[in-house]
Design an enzyme around this catalytic site. Sequence first.
Site, PDB file in Angstrom:
ATOM      1  N   TYR A  37       4.629 -13.948  -1.676  1.00 33.29           N
ATOM      2  CA  TYR A  37       4.035 -15.583  -0.913  1.00 33.29           C
ATOM      3  C   TYR A  37       2.802 -14.465  -1.143  1.00 33.29           C
ATOM      4  O   TYR A  37       1.915 -14.343  -0.051  1.00 33.29           O
ATOM      5  CB  TYR A  37       4.848 -15.888   0.161  1.00 33.29           C
ATOM      6  CG  TYR A  37       5.872 -16.004  -0.424  1.00 33.29           C
ATOM      7  CD1 TYR A  37       5.870 -17.967  -1.000  1.00 33.29           C
ATOM      8  CD2 TYR A  37       6.986 -15.250  -0.285  1.00 33.29           C
ATOM      9  CE1 TYR A  37       7.974 -18.033  -0.199  1.00 33.29           C
ATOM     10  CE2 TYR A  37       8.444 -15.301  -0.076  1.00 33.29           C
ATOM     11  CZ  TYR A  37       8.868 -16.916  -0.526  1.00 33.29           C
ATOM     12  OH  TYR A  37       9.781 -17.568  -0.604  1.00 33.29           O
TER      13      TYR A  37
ATOM     14  N   ARG B 124      -2.458 -14.172   6.821  1.00 34.64           N
ATOM     15  CA  ARG B 124      -1.691 -13.407   7.488  1.00 34.64           C
ATOM     16  C   ARG B 124      -2.741 -11.875   7.956  1.00 34.64           C
ATOM     17  O   ARG B 124      -2.984 -11.589   8.615  1.00 34.64           O
ATOM     18  CB  ARG B 124      -0.744 -12.120   6.599  1.00 34.64           C
ATOM     19  CG  ARG B 124       0.452 -13.107   6.034  1.00 34.64           C
ATOM     20  CD  ARG B 124       1.411 -12.200   4.945  1.00 34.64           C
ATOM     21  NE  ARG B 124       0.498 -11.457   3.976  1.00 34.64           N
ATOM     22  CZ  ARG B 124       1.707 -12.522   2.649  1.00 34.64           C
ATOM     23  NH1 ARG B 124       2.537 -13.442   2.862  1.00 34.64           N
ATOM     24  NH2 ARG B 124       0.689 -12.805   1.289  1.00 34.64           N
TER      25      ARG B 124
ATOM     26  N   ASP C 202      14.993 -12.808   9.525  1.00 40.52           N
ATOM     27  CA  ASP C 202      15.096 -13.117   8.345  1.00 40.52           C
ATOM     28  C   ASP C 202      16.688 -13.876   7.885  1.00 40.52           C
ATOM     29  O   ASP C 202      17.104 -12.723   8.401  1.00 40.52           O
ATOM     30  CB  ASP C 202      14.532 -13.045   7.562  1.00 40.52           C
ATOM     31  CG  ASP C 202      14.216 -14.116   5.649  1.00 40.52           C
ATOM     32  OD1 ASP C 202      13.263 -13.934   5.893  1.00 40.52           O
ATOM     33  OD2 ASP C 202      14.759 -14.815   5.205  1.00 40.52           O
TER      34      ASP C 202
ATOM     35  N   ALA D  54      19.237 -17.981  15.858  1.00 40.42           N
ATOM     36  CA  ALA D  54      18.571 -17.328  16.374  1.00 40.42           C
ATOM     37  C   ALA D  54      17.204 -17.282  17.533  1.00 40.42           C
ATOM     38  O   ALA D  54      17.302 -17.448  18.950  1.00 40.42           O
ATOM     39  CB  ALA D  54      17.501 -15.989  15.654  1.00 40.42           C
TER      40      ALA D  54
ATOM     41  N   ASP E  96       6.896 -19.420   9.328  1.00 37.91           N
ATOM     42  CA  ASP E  96       6.586 -20.219   8.025  1.00 37.91           C
ATOM     43  C   ASP E  96       8.356 -20.094   7.191  1.00 37.91           C
ATOM     44  O   ASP E  96       8.262 -19.088   6.328  1.00 37.91           O
ATOM     45  CB  ASP E  96       5.854 -19.204   7.065  1.00 37.91           C
ATOM     46  CG  ASP E  96       5.697 -19.231   6.063  1.00 37.91           C
ATOM     47  OD1 ASP E  96       5.723 -20.103   5.545  1.00 37.91           O
ATOM     48  OD2 ASP E  96       5.533 -17.825   5.606  1.00 37.91           O
TER      49      ASP E  96
ATOM     50  N   CYS F 201       5.233 -25.547   3.734  1.00 43.11           N
ATOM     51  CA  CYS F 201       4.778 -25.435   2.093  1.00 43.11           C
ATOM     52  C   CYS F 201       5.831 -26.414   1.113  1.00 43.11           C
ATOM     53  O   CYS F 201       6.080 -26.656  -0.104  1.00 43.11           O
ATOM     54  CB  CYS F 201       5.615 -24.260   1.524  1.00 43.11           C
ATOM     55  SG  CYS F 201       7.028 -23.658   1.593  1.00 43.11           S
TER      56      CYS F 201
HETATM   57  N1  SAH Z   1       5.760 -15.909   5.282  1.00 41.84           N
HETATM   58  C1  SAH Z   1       6.630 -14.996   4.341  1.00 41.84           C
HETATM   59  C2  SAH Z   1       7.178 -16.492   3.192  1.00 41.84           C
HETATM   60  C3  SAH Z   1       8.575 -16.637   3.509  1.00 41.84           C
HETATM   61  S1  SAH Z   1       9.686 -17.089   2.777  1.00 41.84           S
HETATM   62  C4  SAH Z   1       5.478 -13.975   3.658  1.00 41.84           C
HETATM   63  O1  SAH Z   1       4.056 -13.906   4.527  1.00 41.84           O
HETATM   64  O2  SAH Z   1       5.427 -13.420   2.740  1.00 41.84           O
HETATM   65  C5  SAH Z   1      11.107 -18.065   3.362  1.00 41.84           C
HETATM   66  C6  SAH Z   1      11.601 -16.904   3.971  1.00 41.84           C
HETATM   67  O3  SAH Z   1      12.950 -17.441   5.011  1.00 41.84           O
HETATM   68  C7  SAH Z   1      12.875 -16.017   3.076  1.00 41.84           C
HETATM   69  O4  SAH Z   1      12.676 -14.582   3.304  1.00 41.84           O
HETATM   70  C8  SAH Z   1      13.948 -16.348   2.747  1.00 41.84           C
HETATM   71  O5  SAH Z   1      14.625 -15.803   3.197  1.00 41.84           O
HETATM   72  C9  SAH Z   1      14.271 -17.068   4.496  1.00 41.84           C
HETATM   73  N2  SAH Z   1      14.758 -18.203   5.330  1.00 41.84           N
HETATM   74  C10 SAH Z   1      15.474 -18.991   4.850  1.00 41.84           C
HETATM   75  N3  SAH Z   1      16.246 -20.179   5.861  1.00 41.84           N
HETATM   76  C11 SAH Z   1      16.350 -19.513   6.613  1.00 41.84           C
HETATM   77  C12 SAH Z   1      17.120 -19.290   7.481  1.00 41.84           C
HETATM   78  N4  SAH Z   1      17.241 -20.843   7.821  1.00 41.84           N
HETATM   79  N5  SAH Z   1      17.074 -18.875   8.479  1.00 41.84           N
HETATM   80  C13 SAH Z   1      16.207 -17.116   8.264  1.00 41.84           C
HETATM   81  N6  SAH Z   1      15.828 -17.271   7.135  1.00 41.84           N
HETATM   82  C14 SAH Z   1      15.961 -17.959   6.239  1.00 41.84           C
END
Ligand code: SAH
Length: 397
Positions: free
Chosen positions: A204, A211, A249, A283, A300, A340
């Site tokens: 991403y 970040r 995640d 969580a 995010d 997003c």
């Molecule tokens: N912040 C990250 C990008 C996040 S993308 C970066 O900087 O690279 C969104 C993420 O959310 C993905 O990794 C996906 O696996 C996770 N995801 C999607 N739904 C979720 C949920 N309900 N609980 C935990 N993780 C989730």
Amino acid sequence: MTELILKPGKERSVMRHHPWIFAGSVETLHGRAHAGDTVEVMSEHGKMLGRGAFSPKSQIRARMWSFDPQESIDHAFFKRRVAQSVARRQAHPHLRNQEGVRLIHGESDGLPGVIADRYGDVVVLQLTSAGAEKWRDAIVAGLAQATDCKCVFERSDSDVRGLEGLEPRVGVAYGSMPAERIVINENGVRMEVDVEFGHKTGFYLDQRDNRRLTGELAAGRSVLNCFCYTAGFSLQALAGGASSVLSIDSSGPALATAQRNLELNPQLDASRASWWEADVFEALRQLRAEERKFDLIILDPPKFAPSAAHAQRAARAYKDINLLGFRLLNPGGLLMTYSCSGGIGQELFQSIVAGASIDAGVDARIIHRLSAAPDHPIGLAVPEGEYLKGLACQISG
Ligand code: SAH
């Protein structure tokens, strides 16, 4: 050349350089056109407005390549557009030396349906429209020429291809993949990028600057990084001197890469990092039940609302996680929260987060408004391009 004639008044949006022509705006087609063919776009009065790519299966019936009636759509056109797009990144001091950088950002770079991300020697290409598909060879050749990359790897496996009637395609389009894994340096932290199986094109890139800001704000703070993917925010926080970082995640493979990324950075204190494979919605509730608190929380999430039609359900999901996020903050703590979703605008997002703070019983103010990094520009005429928005909020101490 086939002509696409617009309904009365529908030329206005094209004259304002909006590149999409919806099916409902089309009066008729003079001549025949297959998916991806170039058509001349005309007003009802016969004024030539430019040329676009025809897309018979999509609600977006045509996407403009050029608003200049003199400009031909041929190999030279794509070579030029690709080279210009790459040159714009070269001209930006924050982008020039990035190992991971978006080289082409679709509509905003005058190439609807084309995404290209560079990770070191490899350029990952994603084509999502019939027009882009038609000119694939020219785009690949243009990328190979404009960069000195060793490989163009295609990741045309986005769901939106289905709307255009296109099959997925994944594989090497030019050169050959390096034998070793791809690692980029982002803001001083080494990150592995899995271009073949990772999300989107593998990483991403749009969050690069956010970040970095997180790293700057994390010193001495306990951090909770929700939806951490491969730990981009987590590692920046550790590099910035966070006292602890808990990363959550739901994807096991993403967390495995996250932990490899930590190992790739021996300068970071690994004992401060912990990982949790879980659903963030659950969580956060568990952390609340355990009366855990944090000084900096990052939210995010993935796209909850791909379009305005999903906005209501998405709004509830954003409200839920932001409310829980605010409740888990120590006094003076920071919530860095993102959306997003194209279907949720900046104003709506702010009002959802404001509602969440009230319900959480905290007093909060915005200290930073956040958006995508400059290699993800927003076409002035295409406000829909502004998909990523974020707020850094601080609660009272
Ligand atoms: N912040 C990250 C990008 C996040 S993308 C970066 O900087 O690279 C969104 C993420 O959310 C993905 O990794 C996906 O696996 C996770 N995801 C999607 N739904 C979720 C949920 N309900 N609980 C935990 N993780 C989730």
